[in-house]
Scaffold this motif. Structure first.
Motif, short mmCIF file in Angstrom:
data_model
loop_
_atom_site.label_atom_id
_atom_site.label_comp_id
_atom_site.label_asym_id
_atom_site.label_seq_id
_atom_site.Cartn_x
_atom_site.Cartn_y
_atom_site.Cartn_z
N ASP A 58 48.18 50.60 36.91
CA ASP A 58 47.27 51.60 37.47
C ASP A 58 46.68 51.03 38.74
N SER A 59 45.64 51.68 39.28
CA SER A 59 45.09 51.22 40.56
C SER A 59 44.52 49.80 40.45
N SER A 60 43.90 49.47 39.31
CA SER A 60 43.35 48.12 39.17
C SER A 60 44.47 47.09 39.13
N GLY A 61 45.59 47.44 38.48
CA GLY A 61 46.73 46.54 38.47
C GLY A 61 47.30 46.36 39.86
N ALA A 62 47.33 47.45 40.64
CA ALA A 62 47.82 47.37 42.02
C ALA A 62 46.94 46.45 42.86
N LEU A 63 45.63 46.59 42.71
CA LEU A 63 44.71 45.75 43.48
C LEU A 63 44.79 44.29 43.03
N ALA A 64 45.02 44.07 41.73
CA ALA A 64 45.19 42.71 41.23
C ALA A 64 46.43 42.07 41.84
N GLN A 65 47.49 42.87 42.00
CA GLN A 65 48.72 42.37 42.63
C GLN A 65 48.44 41.93 44.06
N ILE A 66 47.67 42.75 44.78
CA ILE A 66 47.33 42.40 46.17
C ILE A 66 46.50 41.12 46.20
N ALA A 67 45.52 41.03 45.30
CA ALA A 67 44.63 39.87 45.28
C ALA A 67 45.37 38.56 45.03
N SER A 68 46.50 38.64 44.32
CA SER A 68 47.24 37.43 43.96
C SER A 68 48.14 36.93 45.08
N LYS A 69 48.26 37.70 46.17
CA LYS A 69 49.17 37.34 47.25
C LYS A 69 48.44 36.59 48.37
N PRO A 70 49.19 35.83 49.18
CA PRO A 70 48.58 35.21 50.36
C PRO A 70 47.97 36.29 51.27
N PHE A 71 46.80 36.03 51.77
CA PHE A 71 46.06 36.98 52.61
C PHE A 71 45.67 38.25 51.84
N THR A 73 43.09 38.77 49.98
CA THR A 73 41.66 39.08 50.14
C THR A 73 41.42 39.85 51.42
N VAL A 74 42.08 39.43 52.49
CA VAL A 74 41.94 40.13 53.78
C VAL A 74 42.42 41.58 53.66
N LEU A 75 43.57 41.76 53.02
CA LEU A 75 44.11 43.10 52.86
C LEU A 75 43.19 43.97 52.01
N LEU A 76 42.59 43.38 50.97
CA LEU A 76 41.66 44.14 50.13
C LEU A 76 40.44 44.59 50.92
N VAL A 77 39.97 43.75 51.80
CA VAL A 77 38.82 44.12 52.65
C VAL A 77 39.21 45.27 53.58
N VAL A 78 40.42 45.18 54.14
CA VAL A 78 40.91 46.25 55.02
C VAL A 78 41.01 47.56 54.25
N LEU A 79 41.54 47.50 53.03
CA LEU A 79 41.65 48.69 52.20
C LEU A 79 40.27 49.25 51.86
N ALA A 80 39.32 48.36 51.57
CA ALA A 80 37.96 48.81 51.24
C ALA A 80 37.34 49.56 52.42
N VAL A 81 37.54 49.04 53.62
CA VAL A 81 37.03 49.73 54.82
C VAL A 81 37.68 51.09 54.96
N GLY A 82 38.99 51.15 54.71
CA GLY A 82 39.70 52.43 54.79
C GLY A 82 39.15 53.44 53.79
N PHE A 83 38.90 53.00 52.57
CA PHE A 83 38.37 53.91 51.55
C PHE A 83 36.94 54.35 51.88
N LEU A 84 36.16 53.47 52.48
CA LEU A 84 34.82 53.86 52.89
C LEU A 84 34.88 54.91 54.00
N ALA A 85 35.86 54.75 54.91
CA ALA A 85 36.05 55.75 55.97
C ALA A 85 36.46 57.09 55.36
N LEU A 86 37.33 57.05 54.36
CA LEU A 86 37.73 58.27 53.66
C LEU A 86 36.54 58.91 52.96
N LEU A 87 35.70 58.08 52.38
CA LEU A 87 34.48 58.58 51.72
C LEU A 87 33.60 59.33 52.71
N ALA A 88 33.39 58.73 53.89
CA ALA A 88 32.55 59.38 54.90
C ALA A 88 33.14 60.72 55.33
#
Length: 264
Positions: A58-71, A73-88
């Motif tokens: 599910d989405s948490s599993g997808a994010l866990a996959q991203i977190a386990s890869k090199p960089f 954390t950076v990609l997760l931050v980028v995604l978080a900014v994107g989702f905040l923009a979508l929220l706005a």
């Protein structure tokens, strides 16, 4: 007092309309972020079908996959900014939309975007947890409340309704309204497959939530439980692989059309 409230409401609406175009352009980054998450969910669903999934599909599993890869954390931050923009963008849409249905969908999208942004931050900081486990815990608490079983059944039926609606939208190609300009036959085919696959997944998820009202809260563990339930049926492996392909089609459609979206 009521006059002041009305004045502030008008000012808020004026501000929203004045910045709607700009927030839409920025919010499209969140649409692309959604595509990334769905692409990973599709891959995890395929792993479930092939018997090789070690994480939550599910989405948490997808994010866990991203977190386990090199960089990761950076990609997760980028995604978080994107989702905040979508929220706005969706918050503004709630104010400016001319149809009630569009407002309701914007509210749902805003809630999902906020939840995904928070999840991205949690996984980036190492505190992310399975959304399936959280949903199971919530279902258990609801069942323990007076009338809880009825509430769970109603919630499950609502999710089933969402699944049916997604299938109908896909077959009738309502997704074309979300994109400016025309779609190529290939993108249209991806859209149909994507919306139908999401509808099937949500339909099974809703049915499992209804079943969990009997006390089997393990059935309410989100998309991960839905994928495992599909795989357990006769010819389920083939069906789940088709669903995974459909979710991948939705992800590609989302990524390919993100910059042309007029609605999320």
């Amino acid at each position: 007092m009521s006059g002041q409230v009305q004045h502030h409401a008008r000012r808020g609406e004026q501000f929203a309309r004045a910045h709607e175009d700009g927030l839409r352009r920025v919010g499209r980054a969140g649409v692309a972020a959604e595509g990334v998450v769905y692409l990973l969910v599709a891959w995890l669903a395929a792993q479930v079908a092939l018997g090789g999934s070690g994480g939550s599909a599910d989405s948490s599993g997808a994010l866990a996959q991203i977190a386990s890869k090199p960089f990761g954390t950076v990609l997760l931050v980028v995604l978080a900014v994107g989702f905040l923009a979508l929220l706005a963008w969706q918050v503004v849409t709630v104010v400016t939309a001319d149809k009630t249905s569009h407002r309701v969908k914007a509210v749902v999208k805003a809630v999902v975007a906020a939840a995904l942004a928070v999840s991205c931050v949690k996984f980036a900081t190492g505190s992310g947890t399975s959304s399936g486990a959280q949903q199971q815990s919530l279902t258990q608490r609801v069942l323990e409340a007076p009338g809880g079983a009825v509430l769970v059944v109603v919630a499950g039926l609502v999710v089933v309704g969402v699944g049916v609606a997604l299938v109908v939208q896909g077959v009738r190609k309502h997704f074309e309204e979300k994109v400016s300009g025309s779609l190529s036959p290939a993108l249209t085919a991806l859209g149909v497959a994507g919306w139908v696959a999401r509808g099937v997944a949500f339909g099974v998820l809703g049915a499992l939530v209804v079943v969990s009202a009997t006390g089997d809260t393990g059935k309410s563990r989100g998309l991960d439980a839905a994928f495992h339930e599909i795989a357990a049926q006769p010819f389920g492996v083939v069906l789940l692989l088709l669903v995974a392909l459909g979710l991948a089609a939705y992800a590609v459609f989302t990524l390919a059309t993100a910059r042309r979206r007029v609605r999320a």
